[in-house]
Write an enzyme that holds these catalytic residues in place. Structure first.
Site, PDB file in Angstrom:
ATOM      1  CG  HIS A  87      -0.585   0.459   2.310  1.00 52.93           C
ATOM      2  ND1 HIS A  87      -0.032  -0.785   3.427  1.00 52.93           N
ATOM      3  CD2 HIS A  87       0.045   1.648   3.014  1.00 52.93           C
ATOM      4  CE1 HIS A  87       0.520  -0.348   4.624  1.00 52.93           C
ATOM      5  NE2 HIS A  87       0.496   1.278   4.181  1.00 52.93           N
ATOM      6  CG  ASP A 117      -0.010  -4.048   3.074  1.00 51.88           C
ATOM      7  OD1 ASP A 117       0.149  -3.341   1.894  1.00 51.88           O
ATOM      8  OD2 ASP A 117      -0.142  -3.570   4.104  1.00 51.88           O
ATOM      9  CB  SER A 193       3.237   1.503   6.244  1.00 46.89           C
ATOM     10  OG  SER A 193       1.934   1.921   6.749  1.00 46.89           O
TER      11      SER A 193
END
Length: 347
Positions: A87, A117, A193
């Site tokens: 993402h 992901d 992230s």
């Protein structure tokens, strides 16, 4: 005289009730002595992996509008391969990577896998320090972990905590479950992230991926064993191949009498709600209303069980689909032959 510190004479040296002489108390304490074991473990992990952590900035173009985003990643090979989250880089027109020493490079997107992901990008740069990858299969609840990343643009931030739980599952893009997720209370925020989750030995044991807002202390990382497998596939083929049969299903409870009579492994199955036209499921004769209870000798108790079986290895290979079909008021067992095809890539 201060009763808490009464000077007495012992072999010619003045000591207090704390057992230390004035000289000992005034002597500088070494840095190692001042740090407790917890602090030393966190510092060691941060210093070991820190040089491998990168800041990733991306440019996107959606519906004619230019956008920008950022995240974290870490170098895991000497020749510049970097792991991050899908993402963070999915759909990016441009990816730039900044190292801890300030060097900045344009990166190539090698491949990304929204279902887990995870993504791999690569930079062409000398003198890189790759992180050492550990084994998530050996983790234990309560184990110290350190997260390193770039939350809210504050580059190379370190937080620490413990593993709160193992074996969690999160639903990824496209509806597939990501298994063996690590839950931790090490603080994560937007920008973390793709950064590494590290053990006290300085080994990466997870890829930070998500938080639950506004909950506190609920942060998740993809296990490094999963990341190793996905990264290898992305480097080899640029993507992770998966299969599908073309059904929409819902997990439903089965009558107890049916479970007992047919000796089913689960008391639930997947009720077929729709069958895609021209799909392998339609060609196999599957109908709405059928209940899937087995796939190639693997019991199916929920929709996620079925998705886990639809791997790339199933593409083009005939498998047995065990179902229950309503015949009047009864559910009759039936076996169909289905040949899964490759799941198209999502844009």
């Amino acid at each position: 005289m201060d009763k808490q510190f009464e000077v007495v004479s012992l072999n010619g040296a003045q000591t207090g009730r704390d057992g230390f002489s004035q000289a000992q108390r005034e002597a500088p304490v070494s840095e190692t002595e001042a740090l407790d074991a917890y602090s030393q473990a966190v510092i060691h992990a941060a210093e070991t992996v820190g040089p491998s952590v990168v800041c990733i900035e991306v440019e996107t173009l959606e519906r004619g509008r230019q956008g920008r985003g950022s995240g974290s990643g870490f170098i895991f090979t000497p020749d510049g391969y970097i792991l991050t989250n899908s993402h963070v880089v999915h759909g990016a027109r441009r990816v730039d990577v900044t190292l801890t020493d300030g060097r900045r490079f344009s990166a190539d997107l090698i491949g990304d896998d929204p279902a887990t992901d995870l993504a791999v990008v690569r930079i062409d740069a000398p003198d890189l320090q790759p992180a050492r990858l550990g084994e998530s299969s050996k983790l234990r609840v309560g184990q110290l972990v350190v997260a390193i990343g770039n939350p809210y643009g504050f580059q190379w931030t370190v937080t620490a905590g413990v593993i709160s739980a193992l074996g969690r599952s999160l639903r990824g893009i496209g509806g597939r479950m990501i298994d063996n997720i690590i839950q931790t209370d090490a603080a994560l925020n937007p920008g973390n992230s793709g950064g590494p989750l590290v053990n006290s030995r300085g080994e990466v044991i997870g890829v930070n991926t998500a938080t639950i807002l506004p909950a506190q202390g609920l942060c998740f990382a993809i296990a490094i064993d999963t990341a190793k497998w996905v990264a290898a596939k992305l480097i080899q083929e640029g993507r992770v191949r998966r299969s599908y049969i073309g059904v929409a299903g819902l997990t439903v409870a089965l009558p107890r009498v049916v479970v007992r009579q047919l000796e089913l492994a689960h008391n639930h199955g997947v009720l077929v709600q729709a069958v895609e036209a021209g799909s392998p499921a339609e060609r196999a004769g599957l109908r709405p209303g059928d209940v899937i209870v087995g796939f190639d000798e693997k019991p199916i108790g929920c929709a996620d069980d079925l998705l886990r079986q639809l791997t790339g290895e199933r593409i083009g290979k005939e498998v047995a689909l065990h179902i229950l079909r309503r015949q009047g008021r009864l559910l009759e067992p039936l076996t169909l032959k289905v040949v899964p095809v490759e799941l198209p890539e999502r844009s």
